[in-house]
Motif scaffolding. Structure first.
Motif, short mmCIF file in Angstrom:
data_model
loop_
_atom_site.label_atom_id
_atom_site.label_comp_id
_atom_site.label_asym_id
_atom_site.label_seq_id
_atom_site.Cartn_x
_atom_site.Cartn_y
_atom_site.Cartn_z
N UNK A 522 11.07 -9.01 -62.74
CA UNK A 522 10.45 -10.29 -62.42
C UNK A 522 11.35 -11.09 -61.46
N UNK A 523 10.83 -11.41 -60.29
CA UNK A 523 11.62 -12.11 -59.28
C UNK A 523 10.87 -13.36 -58.81
N UNK A 524 11.61 -14.35 -58.29
CA UNK A 524 10.95 -15.58 -57.78
C UNK A 524 10.49 -15.42 -56.35
N UNK A 525 9.50 -16.19 -55.98
CA UNK A 525 9.07 -16.32 -54.59
C UNK A 525 8.68 -17.77 -54.35
N UNK A 526 9.35 -18.39 -53.38
CA UNK A 526 9.05 -19.77 -52.97
C UNK A 526 8.71 -19.76 -51.48
N UNK A 527 7.59 -20.39 -51.10
CA UNK A 527 7.26 -20.57 -49.70
C UNK A 527 7.25 -22.08 -49.44
N UNK A 528 8.17 -22.51 -48.57
CA UNK A 528 8.43 -23.94 -48.37
C UNK A 528 8.21 -24.31 -46.92
N UNK A 529 7.27 -25.20 -46.69
CA UNK A 529 7.02 -25.74 -45.36
C UNK A 529 6.28 -27.05 -45.54
N UNK A 530 7.03 -28.13 -45.79
CA UNK A 530 6.39 -29.39 -46.20
C UNK A 530 5.34 -29.92 -45.24
N UNK A 531 5.44 -29.60 -43.97
CA UNK A 531 4.47 -30.11 -43.00
C UNK A 531 3.23 -29.22 -42.90
N UNK A 532 3.27 -28.03 -43.55
CA UNK A 532 2.20 -27.07 -43.34
C UNK A 532 1.60 -26.48 -44.62
N UNK A 533 2.38 -26.42 -45.70
CA UNK A 533 1.91 -25.76 -46.92
C UNK A 533 2.09 -26.71 -48.10
N UNK A 534 1.00 -26.99 -48.78
CA UNK A 534 1.05 -27.89 -49.92
C UNK A 534 1.72 -27.23 -51.13
N UNK A 535 2.54 -27.99 -51.87
CA UNK A 535 3.13 -27.43 -53.10
C UNK A 535 2.03 -27.02 -54.08
N UNK A 536 2.20 -25.89 -54.71
CA UNK A 536 1.23 -25.39 -55.68
C UNK A 536 1.85 -24.23 -56.44
N UNK A 537 1.15 -23.76 -57.48
CA UNK A 537 1.56 -22.58 -58.23
C UNK A 537 0.55 -21.47 -57.99
N UNK A 538 1.04 -20.25 -57.76
CA UNK A 538 0.19 -19.08 -57.76
C UNK A 538 0.63 -18.24 -58.95
N UNK A 539 -0.22 -18.16 -59.97
CA UNK A 539 0.15 -17.56 -61.24
C UNK A 539 -0.45 -16.17 -61.46
N UNK A 540 -1.05 -15.60 -60.42
CA UNK A 540 -1.63 -14.27 -60.57
C UNK A 540 -0.56 -13.18 -60.42
N UNK A 541 -0.79 -12.05 -61.06
CA UNK A 541 0.12 -10.91 -60.97
C UNK A 541 0.20 -10.43 -59.52
N UNK A 542 1.44 -10.22 -59.04
CA UNK A 542 1.65 -9.77 -57.67
C UNK A 542 2.78 -8.77 -57.59
N UNK A 543 2.70 -7.93 -56.57
CA UNK A 543 3.79 -7.01 -56.25
C UNK A 543 4.57 -7.54 -55.06
N UNK A 544 5.81 -7.12 -54.96
CA UNK A 544 6.65 -7.46 -53.81
C UNK A 544 6.00 -7.03 -52.49
N UNK A 545 5.20 -5.96 -52.53
CA UNK A 545 4.58 -5.48 -51.29
C UNK A 545 3.44 -6.39 -50.83
N UNK A 546 3.05 -7.35 -51.67
CA UNK A 546 1.98 -8.28 -51.30
C UNK A 546 2.47 -9.47 -50.49
N UNK A 547 3.78 -9.64 -50.40
CA UNK A 547 4.28 -10.82 -49.68
C UNK A 547 3.84 -10.81 -48.22
N UNK A 548 4.02 -9.67 -47.53
CA UNK A 548 3.69 -9.62 -46.11
C UNK A 548 2.26 -10.03 -45.82
#
Length: 645
Positions: A522-548
């Motif tokens: 289990x690893x963390x993933x944070x995507x931070x861009x205050x001018x472009x992406x609203x803070x939120x939670x994505x709680x669905x099951x994901x694989x590391x290969x889904x990041x791209x």
């Protein structure tokens, strides 16, 4: 009677003749191996399911592997004993040569035992694929050992222990008062000795010590030296040869069905071609992207995921201002496996990571997609790029590689054997980003940290945990360095046009009572861009290969894809899955079940909860099993047959 007497007499000659020294060495090998096993058992006692059957299995199966290992280990002494002429064997020089041989071989055994201890302490396993990799990169590994342990005292202790053991052994080393033995008889005895390792080479595998559902017990029943060479032999595993499979056409038919989502369309009727167009409506967001893959950052280190240590204060504060993914799982246990998942977006293939394999040039990567969109793609690393073949892989797959060589001495506050301190790495990253943005191009920078790695050293005065005191300090220092970098970027003119992605390459430890403990991936993933992406939670099951694909979806990119990953925001609910693996075991997680594919066409099914509890399930789910096989079989086939290019 005469035949039986001849056998007894033959064995008596072996025991009382020159070959008794080979038997003596084998006894020493077995003795040291059993002592090592007992020490490891005491160290890991709380994690071993202690029953009479388990203890018996550990030591009886362990004795078997120790005996096999002893037969291999004694081959140099066996050859010497066989070849020395009768006229020379009783000479004084031969006795001292034998003392030297015993000293050398026993020293290797003791050194191996100490090395195994450190490896067990770090990974909770016998020597394996990781140890083989470590033998390849001796500079970094020996440097790491020197910086992590009092190597001088260790060598001194091994030397003294070896000298004492050899001294106690000298009276049992026979060179005098032995019956003459001609070359023909010596050859017959040597052939009898060599038959055991030869036979075991073709008939014995490491799977025989997997007798328990407890991973620690299975590892304890093995022999480290034997496992090391077995791992070396199997550093690349053919999926078709070792794993359960279906017809290749059927696996691709299944995978094309699994990969199809609403925003994609296949461009070919070729049954083995997964190339598809990905279409998004609206304008594309040509934002700079900084992908920070953090060494060994388990989700459990963050207060956000339940820690109470407070060692990630910046990341915890950033989480509330970011798009936070809470159920993301790493594909493997090595940095190169994480880099494979993040750049190629492909399930882990058995054996070595694609980053380390031959013929890994010109593949379809995340860097290639960004390059086609007009970006400069960069891989920025604080160590030397030759390590783990990272520099070669990225340089031959649409990335410009920047490593330790791009930093001047005055730009380095601190470095250890793995690379420069993370804050100096981020200084390099910032400089490279500035250069590209000034040229009028957007930048995609994949930055790989190193500080959260033994010996856990970093510059003094940055955090409240002294350097070289353990992993907690290394984690907190990396958190500090990331915070310093993002705060510096926030003052740049390009900050509002930049997306920061923070993810781990793998967890700090993957050891557990089961072979694939999912919570240890289990690893963390944070995507931070205050001018472009609203803070939120994505709680669905994901694989590391889904990041791209997910990242490209957030940028609203349309592109042609060969990825095996999903854009989680375009995926219908209920289709989520994750991949977890060691170098041999391949896990597929879906619908609270874990399918584990292993060599010898072995397949196991477990009921799984994401806190790590597993319950073996009798029988298999045919549909889920077919999916698991299809993902892994098609990915292995695609790489082996050049379909990832």
């Amino acid at each position: 009677m005469s035949a039986a007497f001849a056998k007894v007499n033959f064995w008596k000659q072996v025991q009382q003749g020159r070959f008794s020294n080979v038997i003596l060495l084998m006894k020493i090998v077995i003795f040291i191996s059993m002592i090592t096993r007992a020490i490891f058992l005491l160290y890991s006692f709380p994690d071993v399911d202690i029953t009479l059957t388990t203890i018996a299995g550990i030591f009886i199966i362990g004795l078997f592997y120790d005996f096999i290992n002893a037969s291999y280990f004694s081959i140099p002494l066996l050859i010497y004993t066989w070849l020395v002429p009768e006229s020379q064997y009783t000479k004084k020089w031969n006795r001292y040569t034998l003392y030297g041989l015993f000293f050398t071989l026993i020293y290797i055994l003791l050194f191996n035992g100490i090395a195994e201890w450190f490896f067990w302490e770090e990974f909770n396993t016998r020597f394996n694929f990781i140890a083989v990799d470590y033998l390849v990169y001796t500079t970094e590994v020996l440097g790491n050992i020197q910086e992590s342990y009092p190597i001088g005292w260790i060598i001194t202790g091994i030397t003294l222990a070896c000298a004492m053991l050899v001294y106690r052994t000298t009276d049992h080393i026979l060179t005098d008062d032995i019956k003459p033995m001609g070359f023909g008889k010596r050859s017959l005895i040597a052939a009898a000795f060599i038959a055991l390792p030869v036979l075991s080479f073709f008939t014995i595998t490491t799977r025989l010590h997997h007798f328990s559902s407890n991973a620690y017990a299975n590892e304890l029943a093995g022999n480290g030296m034997y496992e090391l060479f077995a791992a070396y032999r199997n550093n690349e595993l053919s999926y078709d040869q070792f794993y359960k499979r279906i017809k290749c056409e059927d696996s691709f038919k299944e995978i094309k069905k699994l990969l199809k989502t609403t925003e994609t369309a296949y461009i070919s009727d070729n049954p083995f071609d997964i190339t598809r167009t990905v279409k998004h409506t609206g304008p594309e967001k040509k934002l700079n992207v900084v992908l920070i893959s953090v060494e060994s950052l388990s989700a459990g280190f963050m207060n956000t995921f339940g820690s109470t240590k407070g060692i990630t204060p910046f990341l915890d504060s950033l989480a509330s201002h970011s798009l936070l993914f809470t159920q993301l799982y790493a594909t493997g246990t090595r940095t190169v496996r994480g880099l494979e998942a993040l750049s190629l977006c492909v399930p882990p293939t058995p054996g070595q990571s694609i980053v380390r394999r031959p013929h890994n040039e010109h593949l379809f990567t995340l860097g290639k997609v960004f390059e086609e969109k007009g970006y400069e793609s960069k891989f920025i690393y604080g160590g030397y790029g030759y390590f783990d073949n990272m520099g070669y892989f990225f340089a031959h797959n649409q990335y410009d590689v920047m490593d330790r060589n791009q930093l001047k001495d005055e730009e380095i506050d601190y470095e250890n054997i793995w690379g420069v301190a993370d804050e100096n790495l981020f200084t390099l990253a910032e400089k490279e980003m500035e250069r590209t943005i000034a040229s009028g191009k957007p930048v995609f920078a994949h930055v790989m940290t190193t500080s959260n790695h033994r010996p856990f050293t970093y510059p003094d005065g940055r955090i409240d945990i002294p350097s070289s005191t353990g992993r907690d300090g290394a984690v907190k220092y990396t958190d500090y360095a990331i915070g310093k970098f993002i705060r510096a970027c926030s003052h740049k003119s390009w900050f509002n046009n930049t997306v920061f992605v923070i993810i781990a390459d793998h967890c700090a430890s993957s050891a557990g009572k089961t072979e694939l403990p999912i919570h240890k991936y289990h690893i963390p993933l944070l995507i931070y861009s205050p001018a472009n992406i609203q803070p939120a939670h994505m709680d669905r099951l994901m694989s590391q290969i889904d990041l791209g694909p997910t990242l490209l979806g957030l940028l609203n990119f349309s592109y042609t894809s060969k990825f095996f990953g999903y854009d989680i925001y375009s995926l219908e609910p209920g289709r989520e899955r994750a991949f977890i693996s060691t170098y041999q075991s391949l896990g597929y997680v879906k619908n609270n079940k874990l399918i584990v594919l292993s060599p010898q066409q072995k397949l196991d099914t477990y009921q799984v909860s994401l806190d790590g509890n597993l319950q073996r399930q009798e029988g298999n789910d045919p549909a889920l099993t077919r999916e698991a096989i299809s993902w892994y079989q098609s990915a292995s086939y695609a790489f082996s047959n050049g379909l990832m290019r």
